[in-house]
Design a protein around this motif. Structure first.
Motif, PDB file in Angstrom:
ATOM      1  N   LEU A  97      -2.812  11.396 -42.757  1.00  7.88           N
ATOM      2  CA  LEU A  97      -1.688  11.880 -43.559  1.00  7.88           C
ATOM      3  C   LEU A  97      -0.589  12.444 -42.666  1.00  7.88           C
ATOM      4  CD1 LEU A  97      -3.543  13.640 -46.528  1.00  7.88           C
ATOM      5  CD2 LEU A  97      -2.151  11.573 -46.639  1.00  7.88           C
ATOM      6  N   THR A  98      -0.990  13.149 -41.600  1.00 10.54           N
ATOM      7  CA  THR A  98       0.001  13.685 -40.663  1.00 10.54           C
ATOM      8  C   THR A  98       0.766  12.565 -39.981  1.00 10.54           C
ATOM      9  OG1 THR A  98      -1.376  15.639 -40.266  1.00 10.54           O
ATOM     10  CG2 THR A  98       0.300  15.141 -38.623  1.00 10.54           C
ATOM     11  N   SER A  99       0.045  11.511 -39.582  1.00 16.08           N
ATOM     12  CA  SER A  99       0.701  10.376 -38.930  1.00 16.08           C
ATOM     13  C   SER A  99       1.669   9.677 -39.878  1.00 16.08           C
ATOM     14  CB  SER A  99      -0.354   9.382 -38.435  1.00 16.08           C
ATOM     15  OG  SER A  99      -1.188   9.971 -37.467  1.00 16.08           O
ATOM     16  N   ILE A 100       1.245   9.460 -41.108  1.00 14.25           N
ATOM     17  CA  ILE A 100       2.106   8.795 -42.086  1.00 14.25           C
ATOM     18  C   ILE A 100       3.364   9.612 -42.342  1.00 14.25           C
ATOM     19  CG2 ILE A 100       2.270   8.115 -44.515  1.00 14.25           C
ATOM     20  CD1 ILE A 100      -0.709   7.352 -44.355  1.00 14.25           C
ATOM     21  N   LYS A 101       3.188  10.921 -42.511  1.00 19.12           N
ATOM     22  CA  LYS A 101       4.340  11.787 -42.751  1.00 19.12           C
ATOM     23  C   LYS A 101       5.271  11.800 -41.538  1.00 19.12           C
ATOM     24  CE  LYS A 101       5.618  16.538 -43.979  1.00 19.12           C
ATOM     25  NZ  LYS A 101       6.543  16.700 -42.832  1.00 19.12           N
ATOM     26  N   GLY A 102       4.670  11.877 -40.333  1.00 12.52           N
ATOM     27  CA  GLY A 102       5.494  11.920 -39.130  1.00 12.52           C
ATOM     28  C   GLY A 102       6.336  10.671 -38.957  1.00 12.52           C
ATOM     29  N   TYR A 103       5.746   9.510 -39.179  1.00 11.12           N
ATOM     30  CA  TYR A 103       6.503   8.265 -39.022  1.00 11.12           C
ATOM     31  C   TYR A 103       7.495   8.066 -40.166  1.00 11.12           C
ATOM     32  CZ  TYR A 103       4.537   6.317 -34.804  1.00 11.12           C
ATOM     33  OH  TYR A 103       4.224   6.093 -33.494  1.00 11.12           O
ATOM     34  N   ALA A 104       7.151   8.530 -41.360  1.00 13.93           N
ATOM     35  CA  ALA A 104       8.113   8.451 -42.465  1.00 13.93           C
ATOM     36  C   ALA A 104       9.354   9.291 -42.163  1.00 13.93           C
ATOM     37  CB  ALA A 104       7.454   8.897 -43.768  1.00 13.93           C
ATOM     38  N   ASP A 105       9.123  10.503 -41.610  1.00 16.61           N
ATOM     39  CA  ASP A 105      10.263  11.347 -41.236  1.00 16.61           C
ATOM     40  C   ASP A 105      11.069  10.715 -40.106  1.00 16.61           C
ATOM     41  OD1 ASP A 105       9.479  13.190 -43.118  1.00 16.61           O
ATOM     42  OD2 ASP A 105       8.394  14.481 -41.699  1.00 16.61           O
ATOM     43  N   ALA A 106      10.362  10.085 -39.160  1.00 18.09           N
ATOM     44  CA  ALA A 106      11.059   9.451 -38.042  1.00 18.09           C
ATOM     45  C   ALA A 106      11.919   8.279 -38.520  1.00 18.09           C
ATOM     46  CB  ALA A 106      10.037   8.979 -37.008  1.00 18.09           C
ATOM     47  N   ILE A 107      11.405   7.523 -39.476  1.00 25.12           N
ATOM     48  CA  ILE A 107      12.200   6.423 -40.044  1.00 25.12           C
ATOM     49  C   ILE A 107      13.434   6.982 -40.734  1.00 25.12           C
ATOM     50  CG2 ILE A 107      12.217   4.617 -41.803  1.00 25.12           C
ATOM     51  CD1 ILE A 107       9.264   4.134 -41.217  1.00 25.12           C
ATOM     52  N   ASP A 108      13.234   8.056 -41.483  1.00 22.61           N
ATOM     53  CA  ASP A 108      14.343   8.671 -42.206  1.00 22.61           C
ATOM     54  C   ASP A 108      15.425   9.189 -41.246  1.00 22.61           C
ATOM     55  OD1 ASP A 108      15.555   9.515 -44.663  1.00 22.61           O
ATOM     56  OD2 ASP A 108      14.944  11.567 -44.205  1.00 22.61           O
ATOM     57  N   ASP A 109      14.989   9.691 -40.076  1.00 23.86           N
ATOM     58  CA  ASP A 109      15.943  10.214 -39.091  1.00 23.86           C
ATOM     59  C   ASP A 109      16.499   9.125 -38.189  1.00 23.86           C
ATOM     60  OD1 ASP A 109      15.460  12.719 -40.110  1.00 23.86           O
ATOM     61  OD2 ASP A 109      13.921  13.221 -38.623  1.00 23.86           O
ATOM     62  N   GLY A 110      15.918   7.920 -38.263  1.00 27.48           N
ATOM     63  CA  GLY A 110      16.390   6.827 -37.414  1.00 27.48           C
ATOM     64  C   GLY A 110      15.950   6.950 -35.969  1.00 27.48           C
ATOM     65  N   ASN A 111      14.821   7.649 -35.709  1.00 26.14           N
ATOM     66  CA  ASN A 111      14.376   7.883 -34.335  1.00 26.14           C
ATOM     67  C   ASN A 111      13.260   6.946 -33.896  1.00 26.14           C
ATOM     68  OD1 ASN A 111      16.176  10.047 -34.092  1.00 26.14           O
ATOM     69  ND2 ASN A 111      14.664  11.496 -34.950  1.00 26.14           N
ATOM     70  N   VAL A 112      12.937   5.956 -34.702  1.00 23.99           N
ATOM     71  CA  VAL A 112      11.830   5.075 -34.348  1.00 23.99           C
ATOM     72  C   VAL A 112      12.115   3.681 -34.892  1.00 23.99           C
ATOM     73  CG1 VAL A 112      10.488   5.522 -36.457  1.00 23.99           C
ATOM     74  CG2 VAL A 112       9.285   4.920 -34.344  1.00 23.99           C
ATOM     75  N   ASP A 113      11.532   2.694 -34.230  1.00 19.84           N
ATOM     76  CA  ASP A 113      11.667   1.308 -34.693  1.00 19.84           C
ATOM     77  C   ASP A 113      10.935   1.159 -36.024  1.00 19.84           C
ATOM     78  OD1 ASP A 113      11.928  -1.413 -34.997  1.00 19.84           O
ATOM     79  OD2 ASP A 113      10.332  -1.900 -33.573  1.00 19.84           O
ATOM     80  N   PRO A 114      11.616   0.781 -37.089  1.00 17.80           N
ATOM     81  CA  PRO A 114      10.965   0.692 -38.410  1.00 17.80           C
ATOM     82  C   PRO A 114       9.756  -0.232 -38.422  1.00 17.80           C
ATOM     83  CG  PRO A 114      13.344   0.591 -38.644  1.00 17.80           C
ATOM     84  CD  PRO A 114      13.055   0.507 -37.171  1.00 17.80           C
ATOM     85  N   LYS A 115       9.816  -1.340 -37.655  1.00 15.56           N
ATOM     86  CA  LYS A 115       8.688  -2.274 -37.647  1.00 15.56           C
ATOM     87  C   LYS A 115       7.452  -1.624 -37.033  1.00 15.56           C
ATOM     88  CE  LYS A 115       7.440  -6.996 -36.370  1.00 15.56           C
ATOM     89  NZ  LYS A 115       7.902  -8.255 -35.717  1.00 15.56           N
ATOM     90  N   ARG A 116       7.648  -0.902 -35.925  1.00 24.69           N
ATOM     91  CA  ARG A 116       6.534  -0.196 -35.291  1.00 24.69           C
ATOM     92  C   ARG A 116       5.991   0.889 -36.208  1.00 24.69           C
ATOM     93  NH1 ARG A 116       7.309   4.134 -30.444  1.00 24.69           N
ATOM     94  NH2 ARG A 116       5.137   4.833 -30.286  1.00 24.69           N
ATOM     95  N   ALA A 117       6.879   1.638 -36.836  1.00 25.46           N
ATOM     96  CA  ALA A 117       6.450   2.696 -37.748  1.00 25.46           C
ATOM     97  C   ALA A 117       5.677   2.122 -38.927  1.00 25.46           C
ATOM     98  CB  ALA A 117       7.666   3.472 -38.239  1.00 25.46           C
ATOM     99  N   ALA A 118       6.143   0.988 -39.450  1.00 22.49           N
ATOM    100  CA  ALA A 118       5.447   0.376 -40.580  1.00 22.49           C
ATOM    101  C   ALA A 118       4.031  -0.033 -40.195  1.00 22.49           C
ATOM    102  CB  ALA A 118       6.235  -0.831 -41.078  1.00 22.49           C
ATOM    103  N   GLY A 119       3.864  -0.533 -38.957  1.00 19.71           N
ATOM    104  CA  GLY A 119       2.530  -0.922 -38.498  1.00 19.71           C
ATOM    105  C   GLY A 119       1.588   0.263 -38.432  1.00 19.71           C
ATOM    106  N   VAL A 120       2.091   1.389 -37.902  1.00 19.57           N
ATOM    107  CA  VAL A 120       1.246   2.586 -37.814  1.00 19.57           C
ATOM    108  C   VAL A 120       0.912   3.106 -39.208  1.00 19.57           C
ATOM    109  CG1 VAL A 120       1.153   4.978 -37.038  1.00 19.57           C
ATOM    110  CG2 VAL A 120       2.131   3.226 -35.545  1.00 19.57           C
ATOM    111  N   ILE A 121       1.914   3.156 -40.082  1.00 21.95           N
ATOM    112  CA  ILE A 121       1.678   3.646 -41.444  1.00 21.95           C
ATOM    113  C   ILE A 121       0.670   2.754 -42.160  1.00 21.95           C
ATOM    114  CG2 ILE A 121       2.755   3.929 -43.711  1.00 21.95           C
ATOM    115  CD1 ILE A 121       5.271   4.879 -42.254  1.00 21.95           C
ATOM    116  N   ARG A 122       0.775   1.437 -41.960  1.00 18.42           N
ATOM    117  CA  ARG A 122      -0.168   0.514 -42.598  1.00 18.42           C
ATOM    118  C   ARG A 122      -1.590   0.757 -42.078  1.00 18.42           C
ATOM    119  NH1 ARG A 122       2.056  -3.645 -40.979  1.00 18.42           N
ATOM    120  NH2 ARG A 122       3.577  -3.815 -42.662  1.00 18.42           N
ATOM    121  N   THR A 123      -1.742   0.937 -40.755  1.00 11.77           N
ATOM    122  CA  THR A 123      -3.063   1.180 -40.166  1.00 11.77           C
ATOM    123  C   THR A 123      -3.667   2.488 -40.672  1.00 11.77           C
ATOM    124  OG1 THR A 123      -2.466  -0.028 -38.160  1.00 11.77           O
ATOM    125  CG2 THR A 123      -4.309   1.501 -38.000  1.00 11.77           C
TER     126      THR A 123
END
Length: 246
Positions: A97-123
């Motif tokens: 849950l922490t990882s999903i929230k962290g990457y969701a916030d990073a996507i929202d802030d534009g600080n991470v590649d959305p494709k990479r974040a989506a892969g982590v969130i999916r895993t």
């Protein structure tokens, strides 16, 4: 003579009543104690115990005391295991849950590649789904322990996934996965991810700046090492590191 006989009879009756009272009180005291103990156990005081009878005493009251003590010990052990299980599961659920929230916030802030974040969130979502399924299986008494689904997986990729997942929640820590290419092993992918996530997350909590995670082959085995530059574990705590939730 009749008068003496009457007084003797009265004295005998009184003595008999007194003896019966004292003997009955002595015999029923263990029963009363057992009754009070069971009431306290039923009220949740699982540490309640009766006086342990001598080992050579095998009458009904002694066996009753042993049975009540055994029941209380079993219930107390079950409660401790249940609390440990709930704490352990809550910890395992919090990590994805922490990882999903962290990457969701990073996507929202534009600080991470959305494709990479989506892969982590999916895993992490798949791992979360597996944990919930385990809980349902246990709740339905379909399994007495977690099952293992062995398959061929790339341990190097699992190391990279674990560090990527925790990195989103710990932006001040530098995570360095060190691998030498594909490292195929037979293991349960979800369980390996669960263990790696816990180790990397714990290392991040105590690291000053860096967490190093390496995977390498050692003969027929694969070894993963998680290092951090924190203060380390005190020598007095080392014997207890494998105790649950120490």
């Amino acid at each position: 003579a009749l008068r003496l006989f009457v007084w003797a009879a009265i004295a005998t009756i009184l003595l008999g009543l007194l003896t019966a009272y004292l003997l009955g009180k002595r015999l029923t005291r263990p029963i009363r104690e057992a009754s009070l103990a069971t009431q306290r156990i039923a009220a949740g005081e699982l540490s309640t115990r009766l006086s342990e009878p001598p080992s050579n005493d095998h009458d009904e009251l002694a066996e009753l005391s042993r049975s009540i003590n055994g029941m209380a010990s079993s219930l107390e052990r079950s409660r401790v295991l249940e609390q440990e299980f709930l704490l352990s599961v809550s910890h395992d659920l919090r990590t994805p849950l922490t990882s999903i929230k962290g990457y969701a916030d990073a996507i929202d802030d534009g600080n991470v590649d959305p494709k990479r974040a989506a892969g982590v969130i999916r895993t992490e979502s798949r791992r979360l789904e597996r944990l919930v399924t385990d809980l349902l299986d246990l709740a339905r008494l379909q399994a007495k322990s977690f099952s293992l689904h062995l398959e061929t997986l790339d341990l190097s990729a699992a190391v990279h996934t674990a560090t990527d997942a925790v990195a989103a929640a710990e932006p001040d820590i530098a995570f360095h996965p060190v691998t030498t290419g594909t490292l195929l092993v037979r293991a349960d992918a979800d369980r390996v991810a669960q263990v790696l996530a816990n180790l990397v997350e714990n290392a991040a909590k105590y690291a000053h700046t860096t967490v190093l995670v390496s995977a390498r082959a050692e003969g027929p085995w694969a070894t993963v090492t998680v290092d951090d530059d924190g203060q380390g574990i005190a020598a007095s705590d080392l014997p207890h590191v494998f105790e649950r939730l120490y």
